[in-house]
Design a protein around this motif. Structure first.
Motif, PDB file in Angstrom:
ATOM      1  N   VAL A   1      10.821 -97.707  10.375  1.00 21.27           N
ATOM      2  CA  VAL A   1      10.764 -96.587  11.311  1.00 21.27           C
ATOM      3  C   VAL A   1      10.166 -95.389  10.584  1.00 21.27           C
ATOM      4  N   GLY A   2       9.288 -94.670  11.288  1.00 19.90           N
ATOM      5  CA  GLY A   2       8.621 -93.507  10.705  1.00 19.90           C
ATOM      6  C   GLY A   2       9.189 -92.179  11.182  1.00 19.90           C
ATOM      7  N   ASN A   3       8.452 -91.115  10.870  1.00 15.56           N
ATOM      8  CA  ASN A   3       8.873 -89.740  11.161  1.00 15.56           C
ATOM      9  C   ASN A   3       9.145 -89.456  12.631  1.00 15.56           C
ATOM     10  N   LYS A   4       8.369 -90.054  13.517  1.00 16.51           N
ATOM     11  CA  LYS A   4       8.466 -89.716  14.940  1.00 16.51           C
ATOM     12  C   LYS A   4       9.886 -89.872  15.479  1.00 16.51           C
ATOM     13  N   ALA A   5      10.570 -90.922  15.100  1.00 12.94           N
ATOM     14  CA  ALA A   5      11.939 -91.144  15.585  1.00 12.94           C
ATOM     15  C   ALA A   5      12.874 -90.048  15.096  1.00 12.94           C
ATOM     16  N   VAL A   6      12.703 -89.621  13.864  1.00 18.10           N
ATOM     17  CA  VAL A   6      13.540 -88.544  13.320  1.00 18.10           C
ATOM     18  C   VAL A   6      13.237 -87.240  14.047  1.00 18.10           C
ATOM     19  N   GLN A   7      11.963 -86.955  14.258  1.00 13.22           N
ATOM     20  CA  GLN A   7      11.578 -85.742  14.988  1.00 13.22           C
ATOM     21  C   GLN A   7      12.173 -85.737  16.401  1.00 13.22           C
ATOM     22  N   GLU A   8      12.115 -86.874  17.071  1.00  6.62           N
ATOM     23  CA  GLU A   8      12.647 -86.967  18.437  1.00  6.62           C
ATOM     24  C   GLU A   8      14.149 -86.731  18.487  1.00  6.62           C
ATOM     25  N   ILE A   9      14.887 -87.300  17.544  1.00  8.54           N
ATOM     26  CA  ILE A   9      16.343 -87.139  17.593  1.00  8.54           C
ATOM     27  C   ILE A   9      16.744 -85.721  17.217  1.00  8.54           C
ATOM     28  N   VAL A  10      16.000 -85.093  16.326  1.00  8.55           N
ATOM     29  CA  VAL A  10      16.281 -83.691  15.988  1.00  8.55           C
ATOM     30  C   VAL A  10      16.078 -82.823  17.230  1.00  8.55           C
ATOM     31  N   ALA A  11      15.008 -83.065  17.965  1.00  2.92           N
ATOM     32  CA  ALA A  11      14.748 -82.300  19.187  1.00  2.92           C
ATOM     33  C   ALA A  11      15.803 -82.564  20.258  1.00  2.92           C
ATOM     34  N   SER A  12      16.293 -83.786  20.331  1.00  9.12           N
ATOM     35  CA  SER A  12      17.257 -84.127  21.384  1.00  9.12           C
ATOM     36  C   SER A  12      18.638 -83.520  21.150  1.00  9.12           C
ATOM     37  N   LYS A  13      18.936 -83.139  19.911  1.00 14.83           N
ATOM     38  CA  LYS A  13      20.249 -82.551  19.630  1.00 14.83           C
ATOM     39  C   LYS A  13      20.511 -81.335  20.523  1.00 14.83           C
ATOM     40  N   ALA A  14      19.514 -80.488  20.689  1.00 18.21           N
ATOM     41  CA  ALA A  14      19.693 -79.281  21.510  1.00 18.21           C
ATOM     42  C   ALA A  14      19.897 -79.635  22.979  1.00 18.21           C
ATOM     43  N   ILE A  15      19.157 -80.611  23.459  1.00 20.96           N
ATOM     44  CA  ILE A  15      19.252 -80.986  24.875  1.00 20.96           C
ATOM     45  C   ILE A  15      20.637 -81.530  25.203  1.00 20.96           C
ATOM     46  N   TYR A  16      21.197 -82.331  24.303  1.00 19.34           N
ATOM     47  CA  TYR A  16      22.499 -82.949  24.552  1.00 19.34           C
ATOM     48  C   TYR A  16      23.657 -82.169  23.930  1.00 19.34           C
ATOM     49  N   ARG A  17      23.344 -81.012  23.353  1.00 20.86           N
ATOM     50  CA  ARG A  17      24.351 -80.176  22.684  1.00 20.86           C
ATOM     51  C   ARG A  17      25.115 -80.973  21.620  1.00 20.86           C
ATOM     52  N   ALA A  18      24.373 -81.773  20.900  1.00 17.16           N
ATOM     53  CA  ALA A  18      24.958 -82.603  19.845  1.00 17.16           C
ATOM     54  C   ALA A  18      24.935 -81.845  18.522  1.00 17.16           C
ATOM     55  N   SER A  19      25.949 -82.052  17.747  1.00 13.14           N
ATOM     56  CA  SER A  19      25.967 -81.439  16.422  1.00 13.14           C
ATOM     57  C   SER A  19      25.582 -82.444  15.342  1.00 13.14           C
ATOM     58  N   GLU A  20      25.512 -83.715  15.703  1.00 17.79           N
ATOM     59  CA  GLU A  20      25.143 -84.777  14.764  1.00 17.79           C
ATOM     60  C   GLU A  20      24.039 -85.628  15.379  1.00 17.79           C
ATOM     61  N   ALA A  21      23.211 -86.215  14.509  1.00 16.04           N
ATOM     62  CA  ALA A  21      22.123 -87.067  14.977  1.00 16.04           C
ATOM     63  C   ALA A  21      22.004 -88.302  14.089  1.00 16.04           C
ATOM     64  N   VAL A  22      21.649 -89.410  14.733  1.00 13.73           N
ATOM     65  CA  VAL A  22      21.516 -90.698  14.048  1.00 13.73           C
ATOM     66  C   VAL A  22      20.267 -91.398  14.575  1.00 13.73           C
ATOM     67  N   VAL A  23      19.560 -92.079  13.684  1.00 15.30           N
ATOM     68  CA  VAL A  23      18.523 -93.021  14.094  1.00 15.30           C
ATOM     69  C   VAL A  23      18.981 -94.387  13.602  1.00 15.30           C
ATOM     70  N   PHE A  24      18.992 -95.357  14.498  1.00 14.31           N
ATOM     71  CA  PHE A  24      19.353 -96.734  14.151  1.00 14.31           C
ATOM     72  C   PHE A  24      18.120 -97.609  14.301  1.00 14.31           C
ATOM     73  N   THR A  25      17.903 -98.490  13.327  1.00 16.13           N
ATOM     74  CA  THR A  25      16.836 -99.471  13.437  1.00 16.13           C
ATOM     75  C   THR A  25      17.386-100.880  13.268  1.00 16.13           C
ATOM     76  N   SER A  26      16.826-101.798  14.037  1.00 11.11           N
ATOM     77  CA  SER A  26      17.164-103.213  13.883  1.00 11.11           C
ATOM     78  C   SER A  26      16.291-103.848  12.808  1.00 11.11           C
ATOM     79  N   GLY A  27      15.355-103.080  12.294  1.00  8.44           N
ATOM     80  CA  GLY A  27      14.402-103.596  11.327  1.00  8.44           C
ATOM     81  C   GLY A  27      14.803-103.396   9.885  1.00  8.44           C
ATOM     82  N   PRO A  28      13.821-103.500   9.007  1.00  9.50           N
ATOM     83  CA  PRO A  28      14.107-103.464   7.573  1.00  9.50           C
ATOM     84  C   PRO A  28      14.514-102.099   7.033  1.00  9.50           C
ATOM     85  N   GLY A  29      14.105-101.002   7.681  1.00  7.50           N
ATOM     86  CA  GLY A  29      14.489 -99.698   7.145  1.00  7.50           C
ATOM     87  C   GLY A  29      13.613 -98.569   7.651  1.00  7.50           C
TER      88      GLY A  29
END
Length: 151
Positions: free
Chosen positions: A81-109
């Motif tokens: 997984v590359g940068n885009k997924a991290v960028q997306e979850i950082v942006a989504s924190k504000a929309i969902y009023r989340a204080s924590e963010a996680v990216v999960f991959t089923s792949g190698p890393g």
């Protein structure tokens, strides 16, 4: 000694089978599975967001202490997984009023730049091993690593 070796072989075989099962899921089923695992943890509530227009978060979870966690699920069995997924979850924190963010991959890393960006933004990066640990926690009561989820 032989018993320990046999136990390690069985555990390795079980993990390989579990990973194969995980990678056979559709992307939507993987999102639903991640939500179900979190929802099964004592005191946690989790729900998969709708499939489209999710604003970067596929699962929203709430801890027993009401900490909101936004989770991006990437079903990339063969690649990092590359940068885009991290960028997306950082942006989504504000929309969902989340204080924590996680990216999960089923792949190698994750790529090196994704790991760097995640570290700079306090995003947790989960691999299948982390999900399997959460499943074990939901099924029994082993201690949970403190870096995996907020309390």
């Amino acid at each position: 000694m032989i018993t320990l070796l046999l136990r390690q072989q069985r555990l390795s075989r079980a993990r390989t089978l579990a990973l194969t099962d995980l990678r056979c899921l559709s992307h939507r089923d993987l999102e639903l599975h991640v939500a179900a695992v979190l929802d099964a943890l004592p005191g946690w509530r989790a729900q998969a967001t709708r499939g489209s227009s999710d604003q970067g978060a596929d699962v929203i979870a709430t801890s027993p202490t009401q900490v909101i966690v936004a989770i991006q699920v990437k079903h990339y069995p063969q690649r990092n997984v590359g940068n885009k997924a991290v960028q997306e979850i950082v942006a989504s924190k504000a929309i969902y009023r989340a204080s924590e963010a996680v990216v999960f991959t089923s792949g190698p890393g994750y790529t090196a730049s994704a790991r760097e960006l995640a570290k700079a933004n306090g995003v947790r990066l989960w691999t299948p091993r982390d999900l399997f640990e959460l499943q074990a926690k939901a099924q029994s009561d082993p201690p949970l690593r403190t870096d995996l989820l907020p309390t």
